[in-house]
Structures are given as structure tokens and as C-alpha cells.
Design an enzyme around this catalytic site. Structure first.
Site, PDB file in Angstrom:
ATOM      1  CG  HIS A  76      -0.284   0.054   2.542  1.00 41.70           C
ATOM      2  ND1 HIS A  76       0.095   1.222   3.157  1.00 41.70           N
ATOM      3  CD2 HIS A  76       0.088  -0.943   3.391  1.00 41.70           C
ATOM      4  CE1 HIS A  76       0.646   0.959   4.333  1.00 41.70           C
ATOM      5  NE2 HIS A  76       0.672  -0.351   4.500  1.00 41.70           N
TER       6      HIS A  76
ATOM      7  CB  CYS B  49       1.211  -4.116   5.220  1.00 43.60           C
ATOM      8  SG  CYS B  49      -0.276  -5.094   5.570  1.00 43.60           S
TER       9      CYS B  49
END
Length: 569
Positions: A464, A483
Site C-alpha cells: 500500500h 505490510c
């Protein structure tokens, strides 16, 4: 592999065009009769070898009948859990012997000795037994044992050179990279290697054909050559050392770099961290994947004090890692280099996009995974995952009543209704369980930034954008909760959407500027590799040996050093 059926039933499963001609000793070989139809399809390499030797595929020579029967009997006596590669190899050639020339066995022994150059231990293959088996046996029982010893050794050697000695599943529960081929395929490979005019060269060629693998093998030889000179001089611990400083630690730093071949001139002031020494440290930092700023901090000190023994172990660990994933480092791929804090998109054999990334901190590691991007989300909302909720958000809300508001977060119940945070007992939420979810609204200042690349894994790990872009300036970027934060997400999105008309750079920017949350399927199916490795190549092809940020190398080396019984992988 045993199929319990009589000869009449066996003949019914064979293709009509296949003629079975057995010598008396093999007339009731139910394994041979029942399974060859499958082998005819699954092991073309084995068939080719039989045909190449000028012998009917299922008809052993008369002199070999007794030996063939002994080989089959030995294989039938094996435990059901045993690897079937050797059995399938002999099945397709009617159990005829293959090690009929002493030169072939000698080539196998040479190949076993050669695995040291791959970071493996020849002792795993018991060279003393192989040397004793060089001479061809005439007694059928001893000859059968010799045959299976040599073939088992070659099968294990090929497997470990291509796919590794250590099973990564024993170290990483989430491991999901492409598994090794099945025993049928390995039996075909075994036959093709045995057809080669130079067996040792054919075995050597079976190792991964990757630039990093080849460079690491050369680095292994270089590091092993240094072992005889003993350990490096150690640099004393202390506060961060900056250019121009004066400290009693400087002489040990100078000695350490000189031992590695750096021509560092002696200074009049031996305690001065002068310009020449700073430049030598910068070269060392660049060679080890560190920020080349000449500042001697904890990461640089760790790299300086790694001994030659540790470096040999590090190279061995990375050779093993490459054997695990070599088949996946082919074709189109998005490779996230976890230790290098870097990502590359390779399409049609060339890199079309590269970006700095931020990965999981040591306490919240980014897992090694083989995955794919399923869809993109523009202007994504963020549902706080369980670990961050438990470790960060709930304690933050307990300390500060304004924590959620400051982070643009809201509490949502199972019906999707907003809950007033003031009605929640935050101090007891971690002990009693938390029946709500926490959402952060979309926007450029949200934790996910403006683009989310959703993956298919069950661990809530994805790529992301981020609102904390200044962190990309740091050299060590193990800072996230697992992440992967991407510095240049818009360019990656255009490549993955793969639609120059609907999703060119301008159209993508317009969709982001709208502020509307939108989910879009990718137009290009590209595998994603979240790959952990403490070795890499720089732009010049030089090996970088990097710090082990998650501490994984030691477990791999320990597993490599455990002797394995022949036949277990």
C-alpha cells in the site's frame, strides 16, 4: 507404490499398443504390469533412456534377469513412506541395472565431493560407502544393494542441489512457494541426467541457473579462503561514531578495514576518524547494503564485527534460500526484497518499475510468501488488523481519549453502526476481548495512503501507499506492522492495471483525486514474491552481504548442518 491386482486385471489397464515381454523371473511382477501405463505418460525421460540403450523398454537382457528381480524385491521391501523416485525410475526400465560401468560411479562420487562448493556437506551422502561401491558386483544380492545405493544417492543429490536440503515448511509455517516436482517428474530427471555423457557436469548443471547463485558460489570460495587467517580484528562497541570525531576506538576500526584489504594510511593522530578512514567505511557500507554515509552506527558495527565463519554461514544460508525459490524467480514477477527494502516489477525479462519499500519491523515481520495482486483499492479505508488493534490502538485510546479522533478513526459494531468511544472501557479491552472493529477513513493522510494492492494471502498482508513518506529516506526501513509500504504506488498501479486507454497515469490520478473509494480488478496477472534474503547483487554484480534483520540465517545453517539419512529428501 503397489497396486494389488492379478495379471489379467493388470493387462486391462495397459494401452492396447504396448507389448509386455517378460523373462521367467519377472512374469508375475504385478508392479511392472500395473503401473507402466502411467509411467508411459509421466516419465518420458525414463523411456528415452531405455530406448537410447537399444533395449526393449520392458525386456531386460538375459544376464540381468536375476539382478533385475533382486532390485525389484528390494524396492518392494521399502517402507510405504519412502520416496518413490528410485522405484519409479527402475519400474520404467523393468528394473534393469544402470551402474554397469565403474566410470559412472566414479563420476557420481566426484559430483558428491563437489557439493561443498554449493554450501552443502558431502558427508550427508556418505562418500566412504560410495567409494566402496565403485567396483561392479557380480553377486546379484550385493549388486542390487550397490545399484540402489548409487541411484538413491544421485536422486538425493539432484533434489538437494535444485530444491534444497532443508524443508522450508519446518522453519516457516506460512511457506507457500512452488513445491518441488513429484516423484514421477524426478524419475524422468534422474534418467535424463544418467543419459548425459558427463555425469558430474550434468549434476552440476542441475543447480539453480541464477546470477546471484553463481556469484554466491564464488563468494563462498572467497570467504572460505579467509578462514585460515583467523577472525577479523573487532571494533569496540560505543556511541555512534561520526566523521571528524576522536576516540580510542579508531585504531581497531582501522585494523579491521586493513584486514579486509582496505589500503588505509596511518594517520598522525591515531584516534582521529579522518577523511581517508571515513571513505573506507563508506566503501565497506556500500559493499554490505548499508547507507554509505560514513557514520559508524549499530548496523555498520554489526557488519564489521561479523567473522569469516559467520560470513561463510551467511552465504550457505542464502544459497539454500535460492534453491527453495529458484523456480519462482522466473517469468513476470513483482519481487519485494524484504531485507533490501526494495521492490522490482519484471515484465518480459526486464525491470519496468522499481521502488523503495518499508517492511515489517522485527517484532511484526513481513512473511515470506508467494502471492498475487487480486485487485486495487483507490482511496481505501483501513480496518485496523488484530495485532495493531491489540498492541497499538487500544493502548493508545486507553492513554488518550483523543487518540481515535487524532487518527481519524471510528469504532464500528457488528451491524456497521458507529459507537461512541467514550462508552468503551479501554483499560480492560485487551483482557476482556474487543467486540468492535476500528476503521480509519480514506484519504491521503490515512495509513494506507491512496492506493492499496490487495493480495490473496490469509494473513492480512498487502502492499500500500503511505502517509508517512519521509520514512523512505531512512536506510533501514523495517518499520511497518507487516505490510509493505510502497514509495511509488501510482506507477505500479498503471503497470498492473495494464490498460493504457482506461487507466493511463492521468485517468488514475483523476480517480484518486475524486476521493471516492473504488475497487478495480488488475489487468495483468503477475506473481508477487515477498522474499527474505541476506545476500543480493548490486548494480555492478558484486555480492552484498546484508544484516540479518529478522535473525533467520542461524536456523537455516543449523538445519543444513544436521546430518540427513540418505533417502530423506
Amino acid at each position: 507404490m503397489v497396486l494389488d491386482m492379478d495379471n489379467k486385471q493388470s493387462e486391462q489397464v495397459l494401452e492396447p499398443g504396448i507389448l509386455i515381454q517378460s523373462k521367467p523371473g519377472l512374469g508375475k511382477s504385478f508392479v511392472t504390469l500395473a503401473t507402466f501405463a502411467a509411467m508411459a505418460l509421466l516419465a518420458p525421460g525414463v523411456q528415452a533412456m531405455a530406448a537410447g540403450e537399444g533395449v526393449a523398454l520392458l525386456e531386460p537382457a538375459a544376464a540381468d534377469s536375476a539382478l533385475a528381480l533382486r532390485i525389484e524385491q528390494r524396492l518392494r521391501e521399502r517402507a510405504a513412506a519412502a520416496d518413490e523416485t528410485t522405484a519409479l525410475f527402475y519400474l520404467a526400465r523393468a528394473y534393469r541395472p544402470v551402474w554397469t560401468e565403474p566410470a559412472r560411479a566414479e563420476a557420481l562420487l566426484a559430483a558428491v565431493e563437489g557439493v561443498r562448493g554449493h554450501g552443502l556437506d558431502p558427508a550427508d551422502f556418505v562418500p566412504t560407502r560410495l567409494r566402496a561401491a565403485l567396483a561392479v558386483e557380480t553377486d546379484p544380492d550385493r549388486a542390487a544393494d550397490r545399484e540402489l545405493l548409487l541411484t538413491d544417492t544421485l536422486a538425493a543429490l539432484l533434489y538437494r542441489l535444485r530444491h534444497g536440503k532443508v524443508d522450508p515448511h519446518t522453519l516457516y509455517r506460512e511457506w507457500n512457494f512452488t513445491p518441488p516436482p513429484n516423484p514421477y517428474e524426478r524419475a524422468g530427471t534422474l534418467a535424463r541426467v544418467l543419459q548425459a555423457p558427463d555425469l558430474a557436469a550434468a549434476v552440476e548443471a542441475h543447480a539453480p541457473d541464477l546470477p546471484l547463485y553463481r556469484a554466491l558460489r564464488a563468494e563462498l570460495l572467497a570467504q572460505q579462503a579467509r578462514l585460515g587467517a583467523g577472525d577479523w580484528p573487532k571494533v569496540a562497541a560505543g556511541p555512534t561514531l561520526k566523521p571528524g570525531a576522536r576516540t580510542p576506538r579508531v585504531p581497531s576500526l582501522r585494523a579491521r578495514l586493513a584486514a579486509a584489504g582496505e589500503a588505509v594510511l596511518e594517520a598522525r593522530d591515531k584516534t582521529h576518524y579522518d577523511d581517508a578512514l571515513v571513505e573506507a567505511v563508506k566503501r565497506f557500507q556500500a559493499a554490505h547494503g548499508l547507507q554509505a554515509d560514513g557514520v559508524l552506527g549499530a548496523q555498520t558495527l554489526e557488519a564489521l564485527n561479523a567473522s569469516p565463519v559467520q560470513r561463510v554461514a551467511q552465504v550457505r544460508a542464502n544459497l539454500e534460500r535460492l534453491r527453495w525459490v529458484a523456480s519462482d524467480l522466473q517469468g513476470d514477477r513483482l519481487l519485494v526484497d524484504i531485507v533490501g527494502y526494495h521492490a522490482d516489477l519484471v515484465l518480459d525479462g526486464r525491470s519496468v518499475w522499481a521502488s523503495r519499500v518499508i517492511v515489517g519491523k522485527p517484532k511484526r515481520r513481513t512473511p515470506s510468501l508467494l502471492d498475487s495482486v487480486t485487485h486495487l483499492v483507490f482511496n481505501p479505508k483501513w480496518v485496523v488488523p488484530p495485532t495493531i488493534l491489540r498492541e497499538d490502538v487500544i493502548p493508545g485510546a486507553a492513554r488518550n481519549p483523543s487518540y481515535l479522533a487524532n487518527h481519524r478513526m471510528r469504532v464500528v459494531d457488528r451491524s456497521g453502526h458507529t459507537v461512541d468511544p467514550a462508552t468503551i472501557d479501554w483499560s480492560g479491552a485487551r483482557q476482556s476481548g474487543f467486540p468492535y472493529r476500528i476503521e480509519q477513513q480514506s484519504g491521503a493522510d490515512g495509513s494506507l495512503g491512496r492506493i492499496k494492492f490487495s493480495l490473496s494471502n490469509p494473513y492480512v498482508i498487502y502492499l500500500h501507499d503511505t502517509n508517512a513518506r519521509s520514512l523512505f529516506k531512512r536506510a533501514e526501513r523495517a518499520l511497518s506492522s507487516g505490510c509493505v509500504r510502497v514509495e511509488m504506488p501510482a506507477e505500479l498501479a498503471v503497470h498492473l492495471l495494464a490498460d493504457e486507454v482506461r487507466w493511463n497515469a492521468q485517468a488514475l490520478q483523476a480517480a484518486l483525486d475524486s476521493g471516492r473509494t473504488r475497487t478495480v480488478d488488475v489487468g495483468r496477472d503477475v506473481k508477487v514474491l515477498l522474499h527474505y534474503a541476506t545476500a543480493a547483487l548490486d548494480e555492478t554484480g558484486r555480492v552484498l552481504l546484508r544484516n540479518d534483520i529478522y535473525g533467520y540465517d542461524a536456523a537455516i545453517v543449523a538445519a543444513l548442518d544436521v546430518p540427513l539419512v540418505l533417502g530423506s529428501r
